[in-house]
Design a protein around this motif. Sequence first.
Motif, short mmCIF file in Angstrom:
data_model
loop_
_atom_site.label_atom_id
_atom_site.label_comp_id
_atom_site.label_asym_id
_atom_site.label_seq_id
_atom_site.Cartn_x
_atom_site.Cartn_y
_atom_site.Cartn_z
N VAL A 1 10.47 1.13 -5.32
CA VAL A 1 10.92 -0.17 -5.82
C VAL A 1 11.42 -1.03 -4.67
N ALA A 2 12.21 -0.44 -3.77
CA ALA A 2 12.72 -1.20 -2.63
C ALA A 2 11.59 -1.68 -1.73
N THR A 3 10.57 -0.84 -1.54
CA THR A 3 9.44 -1.22 -0.70
C THR A 3 8.68 -2.39 -1.31
N ALA A 4 8.43 -2.30 -2.63
CA ALA A 4 7.71 -3.39 -3.30
C ALA A 4 8.51 -4.69 -3.26
N ALA B 1 0.84 -1.21 0.00
CA ALA B 1 0.00 0.00 0.00
C ALA B 1 0.87 1.26 0.00
N VAL B 2 1.92 1.24 0.82
CA VAL B 2 2.82 2.40 0.86
C VAL B 2 3.52 2.57 -0.48
N ALA B 3 3.97 1.46 -1.08
CA ALA B 3 4.61 1.56 -2.39
C ALA B 3 3.65 2.12 -3.42
N ALA B 4 2.38 1.71 -3.35
CA ALA B 4 1.38 2.21 -4.31
C ALA B 4 1.18 3.71 -4.14
N VAL B 5 1.19 4.19 -2.89
CA VAL B 5 1.03 5.63 -2.67
C VAL B 5 2.19 6.40 -3.30
#
Length: 272
Positions: free
Chosen positions: A182-185, A149-153
């Motif tokens: 990218v790192a978060t995903a 979710a954070v990566a999508a934001v």
Amino acid sequence: MLWGVSGPLFLLDYVSAVAVALAIAVAVRELTGARARGAEPDPVELAYLTDRAGLACQVGMAALHRAGVVRPGELATLTVDGPPPVRSPHLVRALHAALRRPQTWAGVLADPQVGRALRRLVARLLRDGWLLTPAQRRRVALGTLPLFAVAAVGLTRIVDSAVEGRDAGGPASVVGLLLCCVATALGGWWLSEVPETGAAARRLLRRLRRRHAELDPQRRPAWSEHGTDELLTAMALYGPRPLLAVAPRLGALVGIDADRTRPDPQRTLARR
């Protein structure tokens, strides 16, 4: 936009949100299966926790070898010529029963009695909390959703800024945000691969490896000076290399790969 804050400030908020989401994912992972009940697993069950069914069966064969009842036959077969060890685990008795007539290792693994013994072993580990149930594994996987979710934001801010021509900050902020997304995903993808073993089992394996560090094959222990229990424990914790050391022909017949004899500590994802 996501808006109304400068690029550097948004990036700082984004990193904070990633830290929170990561903490949630790790906490769910470490708390799920944190308690186990019942007796501590025996070497055969420890082997299953370490590297699944293949290693459990190899430890069972090592027990039969130490009891002097298994011998290599013709055409890469194995057979037994005596009773199984007293008070053997159920899997060891199933392996012994499968070898009452000469069998290849593939035939042993495909034997219905061995399959039933493995299912019984897994049921015991699930019941006592050493392995995660399907519901627990789903819970661990769902714990990674905040990361995605954070990566999508973050990606939404970048795309919105590009499409609408809005200012997302300087080049450094945009590149930094893109790399963080990218790192978060990737972190979420890695954590979404759920281990079969619970946190209690992982702690147990770490503790036993520290306690029996002298049995690590990398330290080249003298197996002639160690008893059966120590040999089986070493195999259960560190992989099948000790069997290759004490019985090379048997080790080759039971499928031990000399080029890969130490289980990867991260191989908690293997499935039967």
